[in-house]
Design a protein around this motif. Structure first.
Motif, PDB file in Angstrom:
ATOM      1  N   TRP A  77      32.579  41.760   8.894  1.00 22.84           N
ATOM      2  CA  TRP A  77      31.721  41.578  10.075  1.00 22.84           C
ATOM      3  C   TRP A  77      30.870  40.317  10.014  1.00 22.84           C
ATOM      4  O   TRP A  77      30.599  39.705  11.054  1.00 22.84           O
ATOM      5  N   ASP A  78      30.430  39.918   8.847  1.00 26.50           N
ATOM      6  CA  ASP A  78      29.569  38.729   8.757  1.00 26.50           C
ATOM      7  C   ASP A  78      30.318  37.440   9.092  1.00 26.50           C
ATOM      8  O   ASP A  78      29.693  36.411   9.345  1.00 26.50           O
ATOM      9  N   ILE A  93      27.148  41.879  15.790  1.00 27.59           N
ATOM     10  CA  ILE A  93      26.888  43.063  14.971  1.00 27.59           C
ATOM     11  C   ILE A  93      27.902  44.122  15.373  1.00 27.59           C
ATOM     12  O   ILE A  93      28.409  44.129  16.489  1.00 27.59           O
ATOM     13  N   THR A  97      25.710  48.811  12.509  1.00 27.23           N
ATOM     14  CA  THR A  97      24.501  48.048  12.193  1.00 27.23           C
ATOM     15  C   THR A  97      23.367  48.450  13.129  1.00 27.23           C
ATOM     16  O   THR A  97      23.537  48.446  14.345  1.00 27.23           O
ATOM     17  N   ARG A  98      22.228  48.781  12.551  1.00 27.89           N
ATOM     18  CA  ARG A  98      21.060  49.108  13.373  1.00 27.89           C
ATOM     19  C   ARG A  98      20.528  47.831  14.017  1.00 27.89           C
ATOM     20  O   ARG A  98      20.600  46.755  13.424  1.00 27.89           O
ATOM     21  N   ASP A 101      18.345  45.568  12.083  1.00 30.70           N
ATOM     22  CA  ASP A 101      19.004  44.871  10.970  1.00 30.70           C
ATOM     23  C   ASP A 101      19.978  43.799  11.451  1.00 30.70           C
ATOM     24  O   ASP A 101      20.829  43.329  10.686  1.00 30.70           O
ATOM     25  N   LYS A 102      19.850  43.371  12.684  1.00 32.21           N
ATOM     26  CA  LYS A 102      20.830  42.475  13.296  1.00 32.21           C
ATOM     27  C   LYS A 102      20.980  41.129  12.595  1.00 32.21           C
ATOM     28  O   LYS A 102      22.014  40.489  12.717  1.00 32.21           O
ATOM     29  N   GLN A 106      25.953  42.373   6.928  1.00 27.35           N
ATOM     30  CA  GLN A 106      26.558  43.637   7.342  1.00 27.35           C
ATOM     31  C   GLN A 106      27.587  44.097   6.314  1.00 27.35           C
ATOM     32  O   GLN A 106      28.328  43.283   5.761  1.00 27.35           O
ATOM     33  N   SER A 124      24.593  39.342  18.409  1.00 28.59           N
ATOM     34  CA  SER A 124      23.312  39.815  17.877  1.00 28.59           C
ATOM     35  C   SER A 124      22.132  39.217  18.613  1.00 28.59           C
ATOM     36  O   SER A 124      21.077  39.854  18.715  1.00 28.59           O
TER      37      SER A 124
END
Length: 181
Positions: A77-78, A93, A97-98, A101-102, A106, A124
């Motif tokens: 994801w990153d 995101i 992912t909360r 925490d964006k 991840q 994000s």
């Protein structure tokens, strides 16, 4: 004065009922999406390892990813990105992912052999906090006027999905066309 007030109220009562409810105006035009690269004729993609079904909407790109192989697939994801119609790349995101925490790293999603995972991604920077609440700006704005349509009809966006299979990184790039109807 009394007649003026009565006449005004009567006009509002008569002509107020002729106006279209706001919800009807907002729903006259809708976004429709098609996958144009790789071109499949559907919103699906398939290769030797993956079968992906996409369902973009105004806030996010929903996807159902099936690992067809006998080994795990890792979604990185990153390294994923959303590239908007202006060609600007945005960090995304994923569903896990909360919002708060964006901006943090991840955790990759591991898709077990011969199994599926339902995910979504969104830029994000479309997520913001205001007055004790998280909100999401849409990727595609509400369509109300003819000028809105001309700004968005036939535009494209891209989604870059990096995966790791057998220890090898592979970046899948998907391009979608937006149609307004």
């Amino acid at each position: 004065m009394k007649n003026y007030v009565l006449t005004t109220l009567l006009l509002f009562a008569v002509f107020g009922g002729c106006a279209a409810p706001r919800g009807e105006i907002q729903n006259l035009y809708k976004y429709h999406f098609s996958l144009i690269r790789p071109s499949t004729g559907t919103l699906n993609f398939e290769d030797e390892t993956l079968y992906i079904t996409f369902a973009p909407d105004s806030e996010k790109i929903n996807l159902l990813l099936r690992n067809k192989s006998d080994t795990p697939v890792k979604i990185m994801w990153d390294e994923a990105a959303f590239v908007d119609k202006a060609g600007i790349s945005h960090r995304v995101i994923s569903k896990g992912t909360r919002y708060e925490d964006k901006e943090r790293p991840q955790t990759p999603t591991m898709v077990a052999p011969n199994s599926s995972v339902a995910e979504w991604v969104m830029p994000s920077d479309n997520i913001y906090h205001t007055f004790f609440r998280w909100k999401v700006s849409p990727m595609f704005p509400e369509l109300v006027t003819v000028s809105d349509i001309s700004l968005w009809d036939r535009t494209t966006f891209r989604f870059i999905l990096p995966v790791e299979v057998h220890g090898q990184h592979k970046h899948h790039e998907f391009e979608f066309q937006v149609r307004v109807q």
